[in-house]
Write a protein that holds these residues in place. Structure first.
Motif, PDB file in Angstrom:
ATOM      1  N   LEU A   1      11.369   7.037   0.276  1.00 46.45           N
ATOM      2  CA  LEU A   1      12.513   6.134   0.362  1.00 46.45           C
ATOM      3  C   LEU A   1      13.571   6.592   1.361  1.00 46.45           C
ATOM      4  O   LEU A   1      14.348   5.775   1.856  1.00 46.45           O
ATOM      5  N   ASP A   2      13.605   7.882   1.681  1.00 42.74           N
ATOM      6  CA  ASP A   2      14.606   8.377   2.627  1.00 42.74           C
ATOM      7  C   ASP A   2      14.149   8.241   4.085  1.00 42.74           C
ATOM      8  O   ASP A   2      14.827   8.694   4.999  1.00 42.74           O
ATOM      9  N   GLY A   3      12.986   7.605   4.307  1.00 43.35           N
ATOM     10  CA  GLY A   3      12.484   7.420   5.672  1.00 43.35           C
ATOM     11  C   GLY A   3      11.522   8.497   6.130  1.00 43.35           C
ATOM     12  O   GLY A   3      10.930   8.402   7.198  1.00 43.35           O
ATOM     13  N   SER A   4      11.345   9.541   5.330  1.00 42.92           N
ATOM     14  CA  SER A   4      10.419  10.613   5.684  1.00 42.92           C
ATOM     15  C   SER A   4       9.011  10.260   5.173  1.00 42.92           C
ATOM     16  O   SER A   4       8.810   9.223   4.532  1.00 42.92           O
ATOM     17  N   PHE A   5       8.045  11.155   5.447  1.00 40.96           N
ATOM     18  CA  PHE A   5       6.670  10.957   5.020  1.00 40.96           C
ATOM     19  C   PHE A   5       6.143  12.233   4.395  1.00 40.96           C
ATOM     20  O   PHE A   5       6.512  13.327   4.795  1.00 40.96           O
ATOM     21  N   VAL A   6       5.236  12.071   3.434  1.00 40.77           N
ATOM     22  CA  VAL A   6       4.507  13.181   2.849  1.00 40.77           C
ATOM     23  C   VAL A   6       3.058  13.010   3.283  1.00 40.77           C
ATOM     24  O   VAL A   6       2.513  11.909   3.234  1.00 40.77           O
TER      25      VAL A   6
ATOM     26  N   SER B   1       0.854  -1.170   0.000  1.00 41.87           N
ATOM     27  CA  SER B   1       0.000   0.000   0.000  1.00 41.87           C
ATOM     28  C   SER B   1       0.896   1.227   0.000  1.00 41.87           C
ATOM     29  O   SER B   1       1.863   1.293   0.765  1.00 41.87           O
ATOM     30  N   GLU B   2       0.577   2.176  -0.845  1.00 41.96           N
ATOM     31  CA  GLU B   2       1.428   3.370  -0.904  1.00 41.96           C
ATOM     32  C   GLU B   2       1.128   4.351   0.219  1.00 41.96           C
ATOM     33  O   GLU B   2       1.846   5.318   0.400  1.00 41.96           O
ATOM     34  N   LEU B   3       0.081   4.099   1.004  1.00 42.42           N
ATOM     35  CA  LEU B   3      -0.257   4.941   2.148  1.00 42.42           C
ATOM     36  C   LEU B   3      -0.252   4.113   3.427  1.00 42.42           C
ATOM     37  O   LEU B   3      -0.587   2.934   3.405  1.00 42.42           O
ATOM     38  N   VAL B   4       0.142   4.734   4.511  1.00 44.05           N
ATOM     39  CA  VAL B   4       0.043   4.105   5.829  1.00 44.05           C
ATOM     40  C   VAL B   4      -0.764   5.040   6.733  1.00 44.05           C
ATOM     41  O   VAL B   4      -0.870   6.239   6.476  1.00 44.05           O
ATOM     42  N   ASP B   5      -1.365   4.467   7.756  1.00 45.12           N
ATOM     43  CA  ASP B   5      -2.105   5.258   8.735  1.00 45.12           C
ATOM     44  C   ASP B   5      -1.174   5.613   9.894  1.00 45.12           C
ATOM     45  O   ASP B   5      -0.474   4.742  10.405  1.00 45.12           O
ATOM     46  N   TYR B   6      -1.177   6.866  10.259  1.00 47.27           N
ATOM     47  CA  TYR B   6      -0.450   7.300  11.447  1.00 47.27           C
ATOM     48  C   TYR B   6      -1.487   7.627  12.517  1.00 47.27           C
ATOM     49  O   TYR B   6      -2.396   8.433  12.291  1.00 47.27           O
ATOM     50  N   ILE B   7      -1.359   6.967  13.658  1.00 51.33           N
ATOM     51  CA  ILE B   7      -2.272   7.182  14.780  1.00 51.33           C
ATOM     52  C   ILE B   7      -1.471   7.734  15.945  1.00 51.33           C
ATOM     53  O   ILE B   7      -0.410   7.203  16.278  1.00 51.33           O
TER      54      ILE B   7
ATOM     55  N   LYS C   1      -3.463   9.857   6.994  1.00 53.06           N
ATOM     56  CA  LYS C   1      -2.797   9.068   5.952  1.00 53.06           C
ATOM     57  C   LYS C   1      -1.442   9.682   5.655  1.00 53.06           C
ATOM     58  O   LYS C   1      -1.306  10.895   5.523  1.00 53.06           O
ATOM     59  N   MET C   2      -0.442   8.821   5.548  1.00 49.64           N
ATOM     60  CA  MET C   2       0.924   9.252   5.280  1.00 49.64           C
ATOM     61  C   MET C   2       1.449   8.472   4.072  1.00 49.64           C
ATOM     62  O   MET C   2       1.148   7.293   3.921  1.00 49.64           O
ATOM     63  N   ARG C   3       2.268   9.139   3.266  1.00 49.99           N
ATOM     64  CA  ARG C   3       2.907   8.485   2.115  1.00 49.99           C
ATOM     65  C   ARG C   3       4.400   8.371   2.434  1.00 49.99           C
ATOM     66  O   ARG C   3       5.121   9.371   2.442  1.00 49.99           O
ATOM     67  N   PRO C   4       4.877   7.137   2.709  1.00 46.64           N
ATOM     68  CA  PRO C   4       6.292   6.977   3.041  1.00 46.64           C
ATOM     69  C   PRO C   4       7.199   7.239   1.841  1.00 46.64           C
ATOM     70  O   PRO C   4       6.845   6.921   0.709  1.00 46.64           O
TER      71      PRO C   4
END
Length: 144
Positions: A73-78, A51-57, A68-71
């Motif tokens: 490759l550098d470890g950050s999120f959009v 999944s290209e999105l993850v949930d941040y709680i 919703k967060m988009r991880p």
């Protein structure tokens, strides 16, 4: 009807076998979660391999939010500024999650909560299984 009864029986057995306190279960919710599986009441279960999105709680004192967060490759999120406000309540031996947005509100029930996996029952009867997400990290140092 038989499927619903089996589902409810299974949920009761799962819940009754869990010896954690509600506070321990609630504490497990905070963090990044990647959907693994959706099991609707009707129809076939759906596995999510990626999944290209993850949930941040984030929850503190039974109040918080989910977004919703988009991880990257550098470890950050959009992410966007959109989020669902979240209130956690223990009611009748269940842990219920009450969500609110400017447009709607709804309730979900926490079925199980482990350090690396949670299961949530939504109002339609679908059970969602999430695994804890580990951020991507690419080491760009050629020395390693």
């Amino acid at each position: 009807m038989r499927k619903i009864m089996l589902l409810l029986t299974g949920l009761i057995l799962l819940y009754s076998c869990d010896r954690k306190t509600p506070e321990e279960k609630i504490a497990n919710l905070s963090g990044y979660w990647e959907i693994q599986k959706a099991e609707p009441v009707k129809g076939a279960p759906r596995e999510f391999r990626y999944s290209e999105l993850v949930d941040y709680i984030e929850i503190e004192d039974r109040e918080g939010f989910r977004k919703k967060m988009r991880p990257q490759l550098d470890g950050s999120f959009v992410t966007s500024e959109d989020q669902e406000l979240l209130s956690v309540k223990v009611e009748n031996d269940s842990i219920n999650l009450y969500y609110t947005t400017p447009y709607t509100s709804w309730k979900e029930t926490l079925i199980s909560s482990e350090e690396d996996e949670i299961q949530i029952l939504n109002p339609d009867g679908t059970i969602y299984t999430y695994k804890r997400f580990t951020p991507y990290s690419i080491d760009h140092d050629p020395q390693n």
